[in-house]
Write a protein that holds these residues in place. Sequence first.
Motif, PDB file in Angstrom:
ATOM      1  N   ALA A   1       0.854  -1.195   0.000  1.00  0.00           N
ATOM      2  CA  ALA A   1       0.000   0.000   0.000  1.00  0.00           C
ATOM      3  C   ALA A   1       0.885   1.237   0.000  1.00  0.00           C
ATOM      4  O   ALA A   1       1.911   1.278   0.684  1.00  0.00           O
ATOM      5  CB  ALA A   1      -0.900  -0.010   1.216  1.00  0.00           C
ATOM      6  N   PRO A   2       0.509   2.249  -0.762  1.00  0.00           N
ATOM      7  CA  PRO A   2       1.355   3.446  -0.790  1.00  0.00           C
ATOM      8  C   PRO A   2       1.332   4.162   0.554  1.00  0.00           C
ATOM      9  O   PRO A   2       0.290   4.328   1.178  1.00  0.00           O
ATOM     10  CB  PRO A   2       0.721   4.299  -1.890  1.00  0.00           C
ATOM     11  CG  PRO A   2      -0.671   3.791  -2.032  1.00  0.00           C
ATOM     12  CD  PRO A   2      -0.635   2.339  -1.635  1.00  0.00           C
ATOM     13  N   ALA A   3       2.498   4.520   0.994  1.00  0.00           N
ATOM     14  CA  ALA A   3       2.613   5.246   2.270  1.00  0.00           C
ATOM     15  C   ALA A   3       2.523   6.752   1.993  1.00  0.00           C
ATOM     16  O   ALA A   3       3.005   7.227   0.972  1.00  0.00           O
ATOM     17  CB  ALA A   3       3.945   4.907   2.927  1.00  0.00           C
ATOM     18  N   PRO A   4       1.894   7.503   2.902  1.00  0.00           N
ATOM     19  CA  PRO A   4       1.821   8.952   2.670  1.00  0.00           C
ATOM     20  C   PRO A   4       3.207   9.574   2.741  1.00  0.00           C
ATOM     21  O   PRO A   4       4.045   9.184   3.537  1.00  0.00           O
ATOM     22  CB  PRO A   4       0.927   9.446   3.804  1.00  0.00           C
ATOM     23  CG  PRO A   4       0.966   8.383   4.831  1.00  0.00           C
ATOM     24  CD  PRO A   4       1.239   7.098   4.115  1.00  0.00           C
ATOM     25  N   ALA A   5       3.426  10.509   1.857  1.00  0.00           N
ATOM     26  CA  ALA A   5       4.719  11.187   1.815  1.00  0.00           C
ATOM     27  C   ALA A   5       4.749  12.324   2.834  1.00  0.00           C
ATOM     28  O   ALA A   5       3.724  12.929   3.153  1.00  0.00           O
ATOM     29  CB  ALA A   5       4.967  11.744   0.418  1.00  0.00           C
ATOM     30  N   ALA A   6       5.923  12.601   3.348  1.00  0.00           N
ATOM     31  CA  ALA A   6       6.071  13.735   4.284  1.00  0.00           C
ATOM     32  C   ALA A   6       5.941  15.032   3.518  1.00  0.00           C
ATOM     33  O   ALA A   6       6.592  15.225   2.485  1.00  0.00           O
ATOM     34  CB  ALA A   6       7.418  13.636   4.972  1.00  0.00           C
ATOM     35  N   SER A   7       5.096  15.913   3.975  1.00  0.00           N
ATOM     36  CA  SER A   7       4.902  17.185   3.280  1.00  0.00           C
ATOM     37  C   SER A   7       4.644  18.300   4.303  1.00  0.00           C
ATOM     38  O   SER A   7       4.520  18.054   5.494  1.00  0.00           O
ATOM     39  CB  SER A   7       3.734  17.087   2.294  1.00  0.00           C
ATOM     40  OG  SER A   7       2.535  16.825   3.011  1.00  0.00           O
ATOM     41  N   VAL A   8       4.526  19.473   3.817  1.00  0.00           N
ATOM     42  CA  VAL A   8       4.249  20.631   4.674  1.00  0.00           C
ATOM     43  C   VAL A   8       2.807  20.537   5.140  1.00  0.00           C
ATOM     44  O   VAL A   8       1.924  20.197   4.365  1.00  0.00           O
ATOM     45  CB  VAL A   8       4.488  21.925   3.884  1.00  0.00           C
ATOM     46  CG1 VAL A   8       4.171  23.153   4.725  1.00  0.00           C
ATOM     47  CG2 VAL A   8       5.891  21.969   3.356  1.00  0.00           C
ATOM     48  N   PRO A   9       2.524  20.835   6.422  1.00  0.00           N
ATOM     49  CA  PRO A   9       1.130  20.775   6.895  1.00  0.00           C
ATOM     50  C   PRO A   9       0.241  21.715   6.084  1.00  0.00           C
ATOM     51  O   PRO A   9       0.649  22.788   5.642  1.00  0.00           O
ATOM     52  CB  PRO A   9       1.204  21.199   8.341  1.00  0.00           C
ATOM     53  CG  PRO A   9       2.626  21.051   8.733  1.00  0.00           C
ATOM     54  CD  PRO A   9       3.441  21.162   7.507  1.00  0.00           C
ATOM     55  N   ALA A  10      -1.018  21.329   5.924  1.00  0.00           N
ATOM     56  CA  ALA A  10      -1.941  22.096   5.109  1.00  0.00           C
ATOM     57  C   ALA A  10      -2.414  23.371   5.806  1.00  0.00           C
ATOM     58  O   ALA A  10      -2.932  24.275   5.146  1.00  0.00           O
ATOM     59  CB  ALA A  10      -3.146  21.234   4.760  1.00  0.00           C
ATOM     60  N   GLY A  11      -2.243  23.481   7.114  1.00  0.00           N
ATOM     61  CA  GLY A  11      -2.762  24.634   7.848  1.00  0.00           C
ATOM     62  C   GLY A  11      -1.889  25.861   7.774  1.00  0.00           C
ATOM     63  O   GLY A  11      -2.185  26.867   8.398  1.00  0.00           O
ATOM     64  N   ARG A  12      -0.826  25.905   7.112  1.00  0.00           N
ATOM     65  CA  ARG A  12       0.044  27.069   7.081  1.00  0.00           C
ATOM     66  C   ARG A  12      -0.403  28.110   6.138  1.00  0.00           C
ATOM     67  O   ARG A  12      -0.778  28.191   5.144  1.00  0.00           O
ATOM     68  CB  ARG A  12       1.451  26.666   6.707  1.00  0.00           C
ATOM     69  CG  ARG A  12       2.155  26.075   7.874  1.00  0.00           C
ATOM     70  CD  ARG A  12       3.577  25.869   7.524  1.00  0.00           C
ATOM     71  NE  ARG A  12       4.380  26.182   8.689  1.00  0.00           N
ATOM     72  CZ  ARG A  12       5.636  26.443   8.651  1.00  0.00           C
ATOM     73  NH1 ARG A  12       6.260  26.500   7.510  1.00  0.00           N
ATOM     74  NH2 ARG A  12       6.314  26.640   9.719  1.00  0.00           N
TER      75      ARG A  12
END
Length: 69
Positions: A58-69
Amino acid sequence: MPVPEGFHVVRSHIRRNPRPGASAKRMSGWTIAGICAAVWLWGHFIGFGDADAAPPPAPAPAASVPAGR
């Protein structure tokens, strides 16, 4: 006209004597093609056993910038 050793005369042509057992040791191209076709058909229609492919991970979520910024 002397014929060299290992040769014989056929219709006024000098031919090499056949080697004993040489034709039985070689496989013809048709024999090799038939064996390859038989293996392919066996694998295509009957299969080579329980060689089921494992499901992809299963694809793992990639680390990214939080959406709340």
